[in-house]
Write a protein that holds these residues in place. Structure first.
Motif, PDB file in Angstrom:
ATOM      1  N   MET A 171       0.954  -1.200   0.054  1.00 40.16           N
ATOM      2  CA  MET A 171      -0.001  -0.065  -0.021  1.00 40.16           C
ATOM      3  C   MET A 171       0.940   1.164  -0.177  1.00 40.16           C
ATOM      4  O   MET A 171       0.652   2.142  -0.675  1.00 40.16           O
ATOM      5  N   SER A 175       0.935   4.583  -2.240  1.00 37.76           N
ATOM      6  CA  SER A 175       0.812   6.160  -1.750  1.00 37.76           C
ATOM      7  C   SER A 175       1.829   7.103  -2.331  1.00 37.76           C
ATOM      8  O   SER A 175       1.669   8.234  -2.746  1.00 37.76           O
ATOM      9  N   GLY A 200      -7.212   5.675   8.169  1.00 39.12           N
ATOM     10  CA  GLY A 200      -6.533   4.246   7.525  1.00 39.12           C
ATOM     11  C   GLY A 200      -5.501   4.497   6.608  1.00 39.12           C
ATOM     12  O   GLY A 200      -5.235   4.057   5.829  1.00 39.12           O
ATOM     13  N   ASP A 223      -4.527   4.642  12.034  1.00 38.21           N
ATOM     14  CA  ASP A 223      -4.886   3.290  11.463  1.00 38.21           C
ATOM     15  C   ASP A 223      -4.982   2.404  12.512  1.00 38.21           C
ATOM     16  O   ASP A 223      -5.001   2.756  13.912  1.00 38.21           O
ATOM     17  N   ASN A 243      -9.916   2.792  15.852  1.00 39.25           N
ATOM     18  CA  ASN A 243     -10.963   2.218  15.137  1.00 39.25           C
ATOM     19  C   ASN A 243     -11.738   3.307  14.590  1.00 39.25           C
ATOM     20  O   ASN A 243     -12.544   4.045  15.192  1.00 39.25           O
ATOM     21  N   MET A 244     -11.730   3.480  13.125  1.00 39.31           N
ATOM     22  CA  MET A 244     -12.556   4.409  12.346  1.00 39.31           C
ATOM     23  C   MET A 244     -14.006   4.282  12.537  1.00 39.31           C
ATOM     24  O   MET A 244     -14.842   5.301  12.448  1.00 39.31           O
ATOM     25  N   LYS A 257      -7.357   7.529   1.457  1.00 42.29           N
ATOM     26  CA  LYS A 257      -7.274   6.843   0.186  1.00 42.29           C
ATOM     27  C   LYS A 257      -7.569   5.464   0.188  1.00 42.29           C
ATOM     28  O   LYS A 257      -6.794   4.555   1.248  1.00 42.29           O
ATOM     29  N   TRP A 258      -8.235   4.727  -0.676  1.00 45.67           N
ATOM     30  CA  TRP A 258      -8.478   3.322  -0.694  1.00 45.67           C
ATOM     31  C   TRP A 258      -9.108   2.946   0.343  1.00 45.67           C
ATOM     32  O   TRP A 258      -8.749   1.701   1.108  1.00 45.67           O
TER      33      TRP A 258
HETATM   34  C1  LIG Z   1      -6.556  -0.626   1.402  1.00 43.85           C
HETATM   35  S1  LIG Z   1      -5.669  -0.175   2.899  1.00 43.85           S
HETATM   36  C2  LIG Z   1      -5.427   1.348   2.403  1.00 43.85           C
HETATM   37  C3  LIG Z   1      -3.943   2.107   3.205  1.00 43.85           C
HETATM   38  C4  LIG Z   1      -3.595   3.588   2.811  1.00 43.85           C
HETATM   39  N1  LIG Z   1      -4.792   4.451   2.816  1.00 43.85           N
HETATM   40  C5  LIG Z   1      -3.028   3.409   1.257  1.00 43.85           C
HETATM   41  O1  LIG Z   1      -3.886   3.789   0.515  1.00 43.85           O
HETATM   42  O2  LIG Z   1      -1.888   3.324   1.115  1.00 43.85           O
HETATM   43  C6  LIG Z   1      -6.737   0.108   4.119  1.00 43.85           C
HETATM   44  C7  LIG Z   1      -6.315   0.584   5.393  1.00 43.85           C
HETATM   45  O3  LIG Z   1      -7.531   0.534   6.467  1.00 43.85           O
HETATM   46  C8  LIG Z   1      -6.925   0.166   7.601  1.00 43.85           C
HETATM   47  N2  LIG Z   1      -8.166  -0.272   8.272  1.00 43.85           N
HETATM   48  C9  LIG Z   1      -9.094  -1.153   8.185  1.00 43.85           C
HETATM   49  N3  LIG Z   1     -10.138  -1.160   9.145  1.00 43.85           N
HETATM   50  C10 LIG Z   1      -9.947  -0.061   9.924  1.00 43.85           C
HETATM   51  C11 LIG Z   1     -10.404   0.389  11.142  1.00 43.85           C
HETATM   52  N4  LIG Z   1     -11.318  -0.320  11.659  1.00 43.85           N
HETATM   53  N5  LIG Z   1      -9.942   1.721  11.357  1.00 43.85           N
HETATM   54  C12 LIG Z   1      -8.854   2.238  11.065  1.00 43.85           C
HETATM   55  N6  LIG Z   1      -8.195   1.912  10.095  1.00 43.85           N
HETATM   56  C13 LIG Z   1      -8.540   0.690   9.508  1.00 43.85           C
HETATM   57  C14 LIG Z   1      -6.173  -1.072   7.261  1.00 43.85           C
HETATM   58  O4  LIG Z   1      -5.330  -1.434   8.441  1.00 43.85           O
HETATM   59  C15 LIG Z   1      -5.500  -0.416   6.186  1.00 43.85           C
HETATM   60  O5  LIG Z   1      -4.109   0.181   6.559  1.00 43.85           O
END
Ligand SMILES: C[S@@+](CC[C@H](N)C(=O)[O-])C[C@H]1O[C@@H](n2cnc3c(N)ncnc32)[C@H](O)[C@@H]1O
Length: 357
Positions: A171, A175, A200, A223, A243-244, A257-258
């Motif tokens: 990931m 970025s 995240g 994250d 936790n979001m 992002k993503w």
């Molecule tokens: C697809 S990755 C994207 C990472 C980063 N935004 C990027 O694009 O490089 C999704 C991210 O969401 C995080 N994530 C998943 N569930 C989450 C939660 N409940 N609260 C915060 N982050 C979370 C994951 O750990 C991961 O790092």
């Protein structure tokens, strides 16, 4: 009985099926080139590199073995055909020399702008296994990743540090690739922000690059705890585990992002509502960096948008790639009735969304 002669179109159709049947050969050859660091080897020779020069820079599998140059030649022949590398046959009859193309520059490990870690991540057996569960998902519903591994992706990442690293590195490189596009295509969108939380944000690659370009911005990388625990320190960035779905740290603006593509509509609405609580009334905004699917698009990245949609079937719980109409619907329900889409030179676009109040 005589076999009927096939017309041109039917024969063409058969050829297409043979091609699609073995599409995985493209990704496997690409993966081997990344593992063997072939692009880096050619780059370190300044281009024009013979097969034996490439082979001499590849470590043998065990202490005593040397690279199998015949297999290497066959992989290179395939990748030349796919225009990943070029080959030139010197007129003096010397050994053929291989060079990089605009594609293979994205395979360089030691470049700031690389997709090599993403190639290793997406083609790892753990991430490919759920692709084999699609028909089962259609028949009985459920989550492909869970069918393959007995748990969802974030749970596997929290239990398996090696998988966590593979995923986060994959990931993070994307970025870095998209940051240049954001910084060039969304300059004015960032200059007025005092603090920004990347929800995240993985190990903080995106927010660290933004803060480097806009040092007045106070950056927060938010994250899950197991992800930020493995994140390197960056000047101007504070890592926060959480936790979001519960709460998002306060800031002038949120960037994601993503993230939303990993989740179904109901979960996205919950995340957006938490974003809304985190930003100031009246002047806050959410910057969403995501694919906007264009059903009839024929731009260079449009086809990959559809591939990503299936990637979400493989790896997420209810995630999907969305058209503008689908984005509008979840934004409105999440409390963001105004938005604009900004095209940047990348696979993703920016969706800048403002809260209703
Ligand atoms: C697809 S990755 C994207 C990472 C980063 N935004 C990027 O694009 O490089 C999704 C991210 O969401 C995080 N994530 C998943 N569930 C989450 C939660 N409940 N609260 C915060 N982050 C979370 C994951 O750990 C991961 O790092």
């Amino acid at each position: 009985m005589a076999t009927p002669e096939l017309d041109e179109a039917t024969l063409q159709g058969q050829a297409e099926i043979w091609r699609f049947m073995f599409s995985f050969a493209d990704s496997m050859a690409l993966k081997s080139a990344v593992e063997l660091r072939i692009a880096d080897i050619i780059h370190s020779h300044g281009g024009a590199t013979t097969l034996s020069q490439i082979a001499s820079c590849i470590d043998g599998g065990s202490g005593t073995s040397s690279p199998d140059i015949t297999t290497l030649a066959r992989i290179m022949r395939f990748l030349v055909r796919r225009k990943i590398f070029t080959v030139r046959h010197p007129s003096d009859g010397g050994d053929p020399v291989y060079d990089l193309t605009h594609s293979s520059r994205w395979l360089l490990h030691d470049s700031e702008q690389t997709l090599a870690p993403m190639i290793l991540m997406e083609n790892h057996p753990l991430l490919m296994a759920p692709w084999h569960c699609f028909s089962q998902c259609v028949k009985e519903g459920g989550i492909a990743f869970k069918k393959a591994h007995g748990r969802e992706i974030w749970d596997l990442a929290s239990e398996n540090p090696e998988f966590n690293r593979l995923f986060n590195d994959g990931m993070a490189c994307t970025s870095k690739v998209v940051t240049g596009a954001i910084l060039s295509g969304y300059k004015e969108g960032l200059s007025s922000i005092g603090s920004l939380v990347d929800v995240g944000g993985g190990t903080g690659s995106l927010i660290s690059e933004i803060v480097k370009a806009y040092p007045h911005i106070k950056g927060f990388n938010f994250d899950l705890q197991h992800v930020v625990s493995a994140a390197p320190p960056y000047d101007g960035v504070c890592h926060i585990g959480g936790n979001m779905f519960q709460a998002i740290p306060d800031a002038d603006a949120v960037i994601m992002k993503w993230i939303l593509h990993d989740w179904g509509d109901e979960d996205c609405i919950k995340i957006l509502r938490n974003c809304r609580k985190a930003i100031p009334r009246g002047k806050g905004k959410v910057i969403i960096v995501e694919v906007v699917v264009k059903p009839d698009g024929n731009g260079p990245f449009d086809d990959t948008g559809f591939v990503f949609d299936l990637l979400m079937v493989a790896h997420s719980r209810g995630g999907k790639e969305r058209t503008e109409v689908e984005w509008k619907r979840i934004l409105e329900q999440g409390g963001f009735c105004r938005y604009r889409i900004i095209n940047i030179p990348a696979l993703t676009s920016i969706i800048e969304a403002y809260p209703d109040d």
